[in-house]
Design an enzyme around this catalytic site. Structure first.
Site, short mmCIF file in Angstrom:
data_model
loop_
_atom_site.label_atom_id
_atom_site.label_comp_id
_atom_site.label_asym_id
_atom_site.label_seq_id
_atom_site.Cartn_x
_atom_site.Cartn_y
_atom_site.Cartn_z
NE ARG A 61 6.65 27.80 36.63
CZ ARG A 61 6.30 26.57 36.28
NH1 ARG A 61 5.08 26.33 35.87
NH2 ARG A 61 7.17 25.58 36.33
CG LEU A 97 4.38 23.60 39.84
CD1 LEU A 97 4.92 24.93 40.34
CD2 LEU A 97 2.99 23.80 39.27
CB SER A 98 4.51 20.61 33.63
OG SER A 98 4.08 19.30 33.92
CB ALA A 99 8.49 23.32 31.48
CE1 TYR A 124 0.83 22.15 34.31
CE2 TYR A 124 2.59 23.55 35.10
CZ TYR A 124 1.77 22.46 35.27
OH TYR A 124 1.90 21.65 36.38
#
Length: 392
Positions: free
Chosen positions: A38, A63-65, A69
């Protein structure tokens, strides 16, 4: 949104925490998450925050948490060969993970509003292909991205098996999103503050399931054209692979599959699945973090007194029986003169390895696919083509 799990020291520890909290539940999804670091999708000055379960934004980059995801990947129910459309594809992190599962005969498309973010996504994709140790362990469906507003996709466009929208959707756009799906397809999207899974069971029938509460920025509405004509976003073309590309896929697959030596699939069985077993490439099945772990060893100190070795151990004493005597095992461990025999550290390590299933020694990973390609009787340019021009 995020903070549901503890931060990790590295990518693998973050995945461990997501598994422990049951956000990651399938082996296929776990492999995809472990294969892509990540932190590689962060700007260098923000990498320290990459392994926290938090969303990250810098300008147009977002970016989502990790917990979000994870739920998305599980809800999509991905399989090799499916077609996937990512609305609001962003950095390409999710699309790249999906591509590891879809395999070389899937379709992996993304629509992103901001052209600068598409450029960033292609930079990260190129970095992954050229440098990642994981690339050769999977058969990859490379994503393609186009710039535009996902609400301007023409209604006659081709439908997809799986669709994900990374922005908040209101009820007035729900039908629009559903029409992007094939019958039997799955749509995952934040619908009115709930991450929602919608399955198309027929031409006009649907099943809806709420997953978790989320908070996403809403979809950006299209701007009206000055000439009054509706603006449309052309999706990436469904290209037919060339014979050269098919040959590369087939050769890499044949070299990746284990030989008939009592392990792996039997001869004649061919599968183009996206997630190859990590064991095929010489890695421990739980990923690189577990290779670095050590079980606690029993430390022994040997003291020489009058030419005799007296063993001093920091391990716990042997259990006592009802008469407060040492167990029979302790008596057997003593020598003929009542002296304790030194315990071999190697035997202890082997025993603890059997009990814990953890590796005790670090061995450098071997890229068997690369070695086999380099041994082929082919010109160097063809070998580099088979290796996607990777230098390592």
């Amino acid at each position: 949104m995020g903070g549901a799990v503890s931060a990790g020291e590295d990518n693998d520890e973050l995945i461990d925490n997501l598994k422990e909290a049951h956000y990651i539940r399938s082996e296929l999804v776990e492999r995809a998450f472990r294969a892509i670091d990540r932190a590689d999708y962060y700007l260098d000055e923000y990498r320290d925050n990459a392994y926290k379960d938090l969303a990250w934004r810098h300008g147009n980059i977002h970016l989502s948490a990790p917990c979000i995801y994870s739920e998305v990947m599980e809800a999509l129910d991905l399989h090799p060969g499916l077609s996937f459309l990512n609305l609001g594809s962003g950095t390409g992190y999710l699309s790249t993970m999906v591509g590891l599962i879809l395999g070389p005969f899937g379709v992996n498309h993304g629509v992103e509003l901001h052209p600068d973010v598409i450029e960033y996504a292609y930079q990260k994709l190129d970095y992954f292909i050229k440098t990642s140790d994981s690339f050769d362990k999977f058969e990859f469906c490379e994503p393609s991205f186009v710039a535009g507003n996902c609400l301007e996709i023409p209604p006659e466009c081709r439908q997809y098996d799986r669709v994900y929208c990374g922005a908040g959707v209101q009820r007035e756009h729900e039908e629009y999103m559903k029409n992007l799906l094939k019958v039997g397809g799955v749509l995952v999207l934040p619908l009115e503050e709930k991450l929602t899974k919608i399955t198309r069971t027929g031409q006009s029938s649907w099943e809806t399931k709420k997953i978790i509460a989320v908070s996403f920025a809403p979809l950006v509405l299209p701007k009206h054209n000055t000439n009054g004509k509706p603006k449309t976003v052309p999706l990436p073309i469904f290209e037919v692979r060339t014979l050269q590309e098919l040959a590369r896929i087939s050769i890499r697959h044949a070299l990746r599959v284990p030989r008939d030596s009592g392990e792996g699939p039997p001869r004649g069985r061919i599968s183009f699945g996206g997630g190859r077993s990590l064991g095929v490439s010489g890695l421990h099945k739980y990923g690189p973090r577990f290779k670095r772990r050590r079980v606690h060893r029993r430390h022994c100190t040997s003291v020489v007194l009058a030419n005799k070795h007296v063993l001093v151990s920091n391990s716990s004493p042997a259990p006592l029986d009802n008469n407060n005597n040492s167990s029979r095992e302790e008596e057997q461990a003593r020598g003929p003169r009542g002296e304790e025999e030194p315990v071999m550290e190697e035997e202890e390590e082997e025993e603890e390895e059997r009990e814990t299933g953890e590796l005790l020694r670090v061995e450098p990973p071997v890229n068997l696919l690369r070695e086999r390609v380099l041994c082929l009787p082919l010109p160097e340019p063809l070998k580099m083509y088979l290796l996607y021009y990777r230098e390592k």
